[in-house]
Design a protein around this motif. Structure first.
Motif, PDB file in Angstrom:
ATOM      1  N   ALA A 177       0.711  -1.289  -0.019  1.00 36.70           N
ATOM      2  CA  ALA A 177      -0.177   0.160  -0.258  1.00 36.70           C
ATOM      3  C   ALA A 177       0.823   1.398  -0.050  1.00 36.70           C
ATOM      4  O   ALA A 177       0.330   2.368   0.350  1.00 36.70           O
ATOM      5  N   GLY A 213       2.233   3.920  -2.147  1.00 35.24           N
ATOM      6  CA  GLY A 213       2.312   4.613  -3.535  1.00 35.24           C
ATOM      7  C   GLY A 213       0.939   5.473  -3.903  1.00 35.24           C
ATOM      8  O   GLY A 213       0.154   5.354  -2.779  1.00 35.24           O
ATOM      9  N   SER A 214       1.226   6.307  -4.783  1.00 30.84           N
ATOM     10  CA  SER A 214       0.032   7.178  -5.140  1.00 30.84           C
ATOM     11  C   SER A 214      -0.476   6.788  -6.583  1.00 30.84           C
ATOM     12  O   SER A 214      -1.205   7.675  -7.307  1.00 30.84           O
ATOM     13  N   THR A 220      -4.367   4.789   4.380  1.00 31.59           N
ATOM     14  CA  THR A 220      -3.138   5.056   5.392  1.00 31.59           C
ATOM     15  C   THR A 220      -2.913   6.692   5.179  1.00 31.59           C
ATOM     16  O   THR A 220      -2.931   7.184   6.163  1.00 31.59           O
ATOM     17  N   GLY A 221      -2.824   7.056   3.841  1.00 30.10           N
ATOM     18  CA  GLY A 221      -2.550   8.524   3.717  1.00 30.10           C
ATOM     19  C   GLY A 221      -3.340   9.192   2.576  1.00 30.10           C
ATOM     20  O   GLY A 221      -2.893  10.093   1.978  1.00 30.10           O
ATOM     21  N   SER A 260      -5.239   6.414   0.114  1.00 27.11           N
ATOM     22  CA  SER A 260      -5.346   5.386  -0.788  1.00 27.11           C
ATOM     23  C   SER A 260      -6.526   4.783  -1.132  1.00 27.11           C
ATOM     24  O   SER A 260      -6.785   4.268  -1.933  1.00 27.11           O
ATOM     25  N   TYR A 262       3.971  13.008   7.816  1.00 24.78           N
ATOM     26  CA  TYR A 262       3.308  11.525   7.301  1.00 24.78           C
ATOM     27  C   TYR A 262       4.490  10.702   6.778  1.00 24.78           C
ATOM     28  O   TYR A 262       4.476   9.678   7.330  1.00 24.78           O
ATOM     29  N   TYR A 263       5.333  11.551   5.979  1.00 24.52           N
ATOM     30  CA  TYR A 263       6.620  10.651   5.486  1.00 24.52           C
ATOM     31  C   TYR A 263       7.620  10.594   6.448  1.00 24.52           C
ATOM     32  O   TYR A 263       8.637   9.900   6.092  1.00 24.52           O
ATOM     33  N   ARG A 285      11.294   3.183   2.157  1.00 28.78           N
ATOM     34  CA  ARG A 285      10.511   3.439   3.312  1.00 28.78           C
ATOM     35  C   ARG A 285      11.191   2.912   4.484  1.00 28.78           C
ATOM     36  O   ARG A 285      11.170   3.296   5.529  1.00 28.78           O
ATOM     37  N   ASP A 323       0.155  14.114  -2.351  1.00 27.70           N
ATOM     38  CA  ASP A 323      -0.871  13.438  -1.174  1.00 27.70           C
ATOM     39  C   ASP A 323      -1.263  14.669  -0.304  1.00 27.70           C
ATOM     40  O   ASP A 323      -1.892  14.384   0.720  1.00 27.70           O
TER      41      ASP A 323
HETATM   42  N1  GLN Z   1       0.278   7.698  -1.344  1.00 28.47           N
HETATM   43  C1  GLN Z   1       0.685   7.560   0.203  1.00 28.47           C
HETATM   44  C2  GLN Z   1       1.870   6.873   0.490  1.00 28.47           C
HETATM   45  O1  GLN Z   1       2.523   6.312  -0.520  1.00 28.47           O
HETATM   46  C3  GLN Z   1      -0.598   6.909   0.889  1.00 28.47           C
HETATM   47  C4  GLN Z   1      -0.793   5.295   0.590  1.00 28.47           C
HETATM   48  C5  GLN Z   1      -1.844   4.862   1.289  1.00 28.47           C
HETATM   49  O2  GLN Z   1      -2.901   5.561   1.914  1.00 28.47           O
HETATM   50  N2  GLN Z   1      -1.842   3.567   1.571  1.00 28.47           N
HETATM   51  O3  GLN Z   1       2.243   6.400   1.718  1.00 28.47           O
END
Ligand code: GLN
Length: 455
Positions: free
Chosen positions: A101, A103-104, A156-157, A159, A291-292, A340, A406
């Motif tokens: 999960a 990515g965007s 999560t952010g 998605s 977030y990152y 990550r 995001d």
């Molecule tokens: N684009 C964000 C990320 O890469 C959200 C991903 C998500 O919500 N799983 O972390």
């Protein structure tokens, strides 16, 4: 189920599904038929749905779109899967997503979609040269292309909201803790939430009503709040609804086409009797660094379980245990996942923890407080779900460019608030634009009502 399986087959080029097993689906469908015949079918009796491949399932393999889990079969179903099955839903298969999960754009999947013999990007059905958004890209495409009436996703952010926006469908992420995370492969546990994606707020309300509810023995962050029937108030009037418009969501960085579509939607809301109230979410920009830092920190911890011993992939040739861990993880994880894990390990390491992780946690709290201040003045918050429409496949190869996109979904994620994306019109090149609606804790019903009245 047969109708949708045939459509999924006919539109394999979109890359939406990573596993389909006609026999398994039809067995579930027959069981649903038998219950319906006895008058015992649930509220979703016989409704075919599909799950993001991040939910573990007994009847289908589960990969999280990672080589690490290729061919993995779970001995149990995720709670969300169980609840939807108990309501009578039939599973069509598992949907492509970004690896774990992350990515965007759904370009980070390491699993070959059904009909392909190598990994391939998921394609946006509105224009197959464009991305569908991510990480629940397969989910959004399945609904937009009519390969499934409704599906599950995780957010999560952003998605659920961002791919819903890019593909012109509706999706909702509930309040953090409403839907059980049991059996949802963990990315960043303090942010991960399951939610439905469908053609309308009404369909999402139906699914969400079945997905939520306490699961206290299995998910330590599950909230002891009873399940609710989110369809009950869909038709309530929205006269007098105060819609907060955060200035920071309309600044530079928002493309003109998206802005025009969102402004058009807000005008519609005024016609429906809602009142637009200017508000401020002053730390919107900080949500990206916060977030990152936090999401990779949690990911680096969560993904330590993939060590070649307990699950999935194990390297073939190694000298000792440590070498086996190293080779397994080097082979099993894709680039974005490794990036990550490295960022996460760095921000948690001694000497840097205070400067990054701890600071980020403090700002996260302030972001949540900013929302509470805003909700003194309004009932729901509205703005764009994403700064642009879906971009070209391969168009954002720089990871940072993906992270920056995001910006509008991260604040609600960090605050644990419910948020949704509703089709608002079209932008550049005829691509869909989503209006994001954010509610206060446990106000999913209000969001769905506002979305339904608009649709
Ligand atoms: N684009 C964000 C990320 O890469 C959200 C991903 C998500 O919500 N799983 O972390």
């Amino acid at each position: 189920a047969q109708h949708f399986l045939a459509r999924a087959q006919a539109h394999q080029n979109l890359g939406a599904f990573v596993s389909i097993d006609e026999e398994a689906t039809l067995a579930q469908a027959r069981a649903a038929d038998a219950l319906i015949a006895q008058g015992k079918g649930g509220r979703l009796a016989g409704v075919p749905i599909a799950h993001k491949d991040i939910f573990v399932t007994r009847d289908f393999p589960t990969t999280a779109s990672s080589k690490m889990l290729a061919g993995y079969r779970s001995p149990f179903d995720a709670t969300v899967v169980t609840r939807l099955a108990e309501a009578g839903a039939v599973t069509l298969g598992k949907l492509n997503c970004d690896e774990f999960a992350m990515g965007s754009a759904n370009e980070n999947s390491a699993i070959a979609p059904v009909g392909f013999d190598a990994p391939a990007p998921v394609r946006n059905p509105w224009n197959t040269d464009r991305v569908p958004g991510g990480s629940s890209g397969g989910s959004a495409v399945a609904v937009a292309a009519g390969l499934a009436p409704a599906v599950t996703g995780t957010d999560t952010g952003g998605s659920i909201r961002q791919p819903a926006s890019f593909c012109g469908i509706t999706g909702i992420k509930p309040t953090y803790g409403r839907a059980s995370r049991y059996g949802m492969i963990a990315f960043a546990s303090s942010l991960d939430q399951a939610g439905p994606m469908g053609k309308s707020a009404e369909d999402c309300a139906l699914l969400l009503s079945e997905m939520c509810g306490p699961d206290l023995d299995r998910d330590s962050t599950s909230l002891d709040v009873p399940a609710e029937d989110f369809t009950a108030r869909l038709n309530d009037g929205i006269e007098g609804l105060r819609i907060g418009i955060p200035a920071e969501f309309f600044g530079e960085g928002l493309s003109a086409d998206v802005r025009a579509a969102v402004d058009g939607a807000l005008k519609e809301y005024e016609k429906l009797g809602a009142r637009l109230v200017p508000i401020s979410l002053p730390r919107t920009e900080l949500s990206i660094p916060v977030y990152y830092i936090l999401a990779p920190a949690e990911a680096s911890s969560n993904l330590s379980r993939f060590d070649g011993v307990k699950f999935g992939h194990r390297a073939k040739n190694y000298t000792d245990l440590v070498d086996m861990y190293k080779k397994t993880r080097a082979e099993g994880f894709g680039d974005e996942v490794k990036r990550r894990i490295m960022i996460g390990a760095y921000v948690l390491s001694e000497g840097y923890y205070d400067a990054y992780y701890l600071q980020a946690q403090k700002i996260r709290r302030m972001i949540a407080d900013d929302f509470q201040a805003a909700f003194q003045q309004c009932d729901v918050i509205a703005g764009p779900a994403a700064p642009t429409v879906a971009w070209q496949l391969g168009g954002k190869s720089d990871p940072l460019a993906n992270y920056l996109a995001d910006i509008f979904t991260l604040p609600a994620s960090l605050a644990g608030l419910p948020g949704m994306s509703v089709p608002a019109g079209f932008g550049e090149a005829g691509m869909p634009v989503g209006l994001q609606l954010i509610g206060n804790y446990f106000k999913e019903g209000q969001l769905l009502n506002a979305a339904h009245r608009f649709q």
